[in-house]
Design a protein around this motif. Structure first.
Motif, PDB file in Angstrom:
ATOM      1  N   ASN A   1       1.535   7.250 -10.247  1.00  0.00           N
ATOM      2  CA  ASN A   1       1.105   5.867 -10.477  1.00  0.00           C
ATOM      3  C   ASN A   1       1.454   5.404 -11.888  1.00  0.00           C
ATOM      4  O   ASN A   1       1.973   4.304 -12.071  1.00  0.00           O
ATOM      5  CB  ASN A   1      -0.411   5.744 -10.303  1.00  0.00           C
TER       6      ASN A   1
ATOM      7  N   TYR B   1       3.794   2.169 -12.460  1.00  0.00           N
ATOM      8  CA  TYR B   1       3.276   0.914 -13.001  1.00  0.00           C
ATOM      9  C   TYR B   1       3.512   0.778 -14.510  1.00  0.00           C
ATOM     10  O   TYR B   1       2.785   0.073 -15.186  1.00  0.00           O
ATOM     11  CB  TYR B   1       1.788   0.766 -12.640  1.00  0.00           C
TER      12      TYR B   1
ATOM     13  N   ASP C   1      -1.378   5.497 -19.714  1.00  0.00           N
ATOM     14  CA  ASP C   1      -0.027   4.937 -19.723  1.00  0.00           C
ATOM     15  C   ASP C   1       0.012   3.643 -20.531  1.00  0.00           C
ATOM     16  O   ASP C   1      -1.020   3.084 -20.887  1.00  0.00           O
ATOM     17  CB  ASP C   1       0.488   4.703 -18.285  1.00  0.00           C
TER      18      ASP C   1
ATOM     19  N   SER D   1       3.185  -2.693  -4.918  1.00  0.00           N
ATOM     20  CA  SER D   1       2.875  -1.344  -4.475  1.00  0.00           C
ATOM     21  C   SER D   1       3.837  -0.900  -3.376  1.00  0.00           C
ATOM     22  O   SER D   1       4.367   0.209  -3.404  1.00  0.00           O
ATOM     23  CB  SER D   1       1.431  -1.281  -3.978  1.00  0.00           C
TER      24      SER D   1
ATOM     25  N   THR E   1       1.299   3.757  -0.846  1.00  0.00           N
ATOM     26  CA  THR E   1       0.595   3.649   0.434  1.00  0.00           C
ATOM     27  C   THR E   1      -0.780   3.016   0.249  1.00  0.00           C
ATOM     28  O   THR E   1      -1.440   2.688   1.230  1.00  0.00           O
ATOM     29  CB  THR E   1       0.372   5.046   1.049  1.00  0.00           C
ATOM     30  N   GLY E   2      -1.228   2.870  -0.992  1.00  0.00           N
ATOM     31  CA  GLY E   2      -2.569   2.344  -1.237  1.00  0.00           C
ATOM     32  C   GLY E   2      -3.641   3.391  -0.994  1.00  0.00           C
ATOM     33  O   GLY E   2      -4.833   3.086  -0.994  1.00  0.00           O
TER      34      GLY E   2
ATOM     35  N   LEU F   1      -5.152   6.834  -4.797  1.00  0.00           N
ATOM     36  CA  LEU F   1      -6.356   6.975  -5.609  1.00  0.00           C
ATOM     37  C   LEU F   1      -7.579   7.369  -4.781  1.00  0.00           C
ATOM     38  O   LEU F   1      -8.475   8.047  -5.282  1.00  0.00           O
ATOM     39  CB  LEU F   1      -6.647   5.691  -6.396  1.00  0.00           C
TER      40      LEU F   1
HETATM   41  P1  ADP Z   1      -0.557   2.716  -4.423  1.00  0.00           P
HETATM   42  O1  ADP Z   1       0.113   3.532  -3.395  1.00  0.00           O
HETATM   43  O2  ADP Z   1      -0.578   1.251  -4.105  1.00  0.00           O
HETATM   44  O3  ADP Z   1      -0.095   3.003  -5.811  1.00  0.00           O
HETATM   45  P2  ADP Z   1      -3.116   3.886  -5.207  1.00  0.00           P
HETATM   46  O4  ADP Z   1      -4.335   4.161  -4.388  1.00  0.00           O
HETATM   47  O5  ADP Z   1      -2.476   5.042  -5.862  1.00  0.00           O
HETATM   48  O6  ADP Z   1      -2.109   3.125  -4.252  1.00  0.00           O
HETATM   49  O7  ADP Z   1      -3.484   2.807  -6.311  1.00  0.00           O
HETATM   50  C1  ADP Z   1      -4.170   1.618  -5.923  1.00  0.00           C
HETATM   51  C2  ADP Z   1      -3.760   0.451  -6.799  1.00  0.00           C
HETATM   52  O8  ADP Z   1      -4.252   0.638  -8.129  1.00  0.00           O
HETATM   53  C3  ADP Z   1      -2.265   0.247  -6.957  1.00  0.00           C
HETATM   54  O9  ADP Z   1      -1.721  -0.514  -5.913  1.00  0.00           O
HETATM   55  C4  ADP Z   1      -2.184  -0.488  -8.297  1.00  0.00           C
HETATM   56  O10 ADP Z   1      -2.423  -1.857  -8.101  1.00  0.00           O
HETATM   57  C5  ADP Z   1      -3.357   0.098  -9.082  1.00  0.00           C
HETATM   58  N1  ADP Z   1      -2.942   1.181 -10.015  1.00  0.00           N
HETATM   59  C6  ADP Z   1      -3.068   2.512  -9.824  1.00  0.00           C
HETATM   60  N2  ADP Z   1      -2.637   3.200 -10.895  1.00  0.00           N
HETATM   61  C7  ADP Z   1      -2.229   2.284 -11.797  1.00  0.00           C
HETATM   62  C8  ADP Z   1      -1.674   2.352 -13.128  1.00  0.00           C
HETATM   63  N3  ADP Z   1      -1.465   3.531 -13.739  1.00  0.00           N
HETATM   64  N4  ADP Z   1      -1.383   1.181 -13.758  1.00  0.00           N
HETATM   65  C9  ADP Z   1      -1.590  -0.008 -13.143  1.00  0.00           C
HETATM   66  N5  ADP Z   1      -2.112  -0.148 -11.904  1.00  0.00           N
HETATM   67  C10 ADP Z   1      -2.419   0.982 -11.236  1.00  0.00           C
END
Ligand code: ADP
Length: 271
Positions: free
Chosen positions: A162, A166, A190, A215, A221-222, A225
């Protein structure tokens, strides 16, 4: 919401009254709604790549195959959406395994630095292509944590992936650790696009994204996290995120393998 049940009171075969029994079903309703939302989300997420794959396959069959440049482009689109489907199914399987407790988690002493080094090797190509600098120096003296090494690796893969996704080229990702008597907090920081404060509390929810289009473009995949949160909580740890303007930091707190006090034996019981 309340569900009322009328139960007759019977004495010696004679109904002598009724008792109203109230059940609070708001939790049940809530769970049922979450389950329905989840199924709807999964169906939607699966349908998008399937529709695209079908569309391009049909166009190819309808004649695009005769034009090599076009055909190559379409096949590569089909390929990337098939990849998306594969990631989705794999993330869904991981989540359901974690939820059902089907795969017991190991708990042994793990060096965070070693795991992070492995993860950097795994993601090396992506890190290089994106022009991101990853700094692991802050993990050098971190005490070991109690964790399942494979699962902890997955946590760090998801967080680092991630951070790289991002963060615009030229940015950096810094991993560090801070220890307390009984726990270690790993931070993945980051210099990327950051997360608006209104979204911060929701990003650990399944399928919650700040920017869905971005994303998906990144192959997300959302679910990353929510997998992180599940794994960490199953090991008795906690996760959180912080972002203020520039960049984001994710924190994972796990139990120390060698707590400096409270070794698990309470003083009274130790006598
Ligand atoms: P994805 O597959 O969309 O990255 P995650 O569950 O890993 O799904 O993350 C959910 C959302 O959180 C992401 O779509 C993004 O909007 C935000 N996000 C996660 N990590 C970061 C990051 N390091 N910097 C900015 N936004 C982030």
């Amino acid at each position: 919401s309340l569900l009322v049940h009328w139960v007759p009171l019977v004495e010696c075969g004679v109904v002598t009254g009724v008792v109203a029994v109230f059940h609070d079903i708001s939790d049940l309703r809530q769970m049922e709604k979450m389950r329905r939302d989840f199924v709807a989300n999964v169906s939607h997420e699966l349908r998008t790549p399937i529709t695209i794959i079908k569309g391009y396959a049909e166009t190819l069959l309808a004649g695009a195959l005769e034009h090599p440049t076009q055909a190559t482009k379409f096949v590569s689109i089909v390929h990337s959406h098939a990849d998306r489907l594969a990631s989705l199914v794999s993330d869904l399987l991981t989540l359901s395994q974690l939820e059902s407790g089907a795969v017991p988690l190991e708990a042994r002493s793990v060096k965070v630095q070693e795991i992070a080094e492995r993860v950097v090797v795994l993601l090396e190509r992506k890190i290089r292509e994106r022009g991101i600098i990853v700094d692991l120096a802050g993990l050098k003296d971190a005490p070991s944590v109690m964790a399942d090494p494979g699962r902890l690796e997955q946590v760090i893969v998801n967080l680092l992936d991630n951070a790289v996704k991002y963060t615009p080229a030229g940015g950096s990702v810094t991993l560090s650790a801070a220890d307390r008597e009984e726990s270690v907090t790993i931070a993945v920081q980051d210099t990327g696009i950051g997360i608006p404060s209104k979204d911060l509390s929701r990003i650990f929810e399944r399928f919650y994204r700040v920017d869905s289009a971005r994303s998906r473009d990144e192959g997300g995949t959302g679910l990353g996290l929510s997998i992180v949160k599940h794994i960490v909580q199953l090991q008795g740890g906690t996760v959180s995120a912080q972002s203020s303007g520039q960049g984001s930091t994710f924190f994972v707190t796990l139990n120390r393998a060698d707590p400096t006090y409270g070794s698990g034996i309470a003083p009274a019981a130790a006598q």
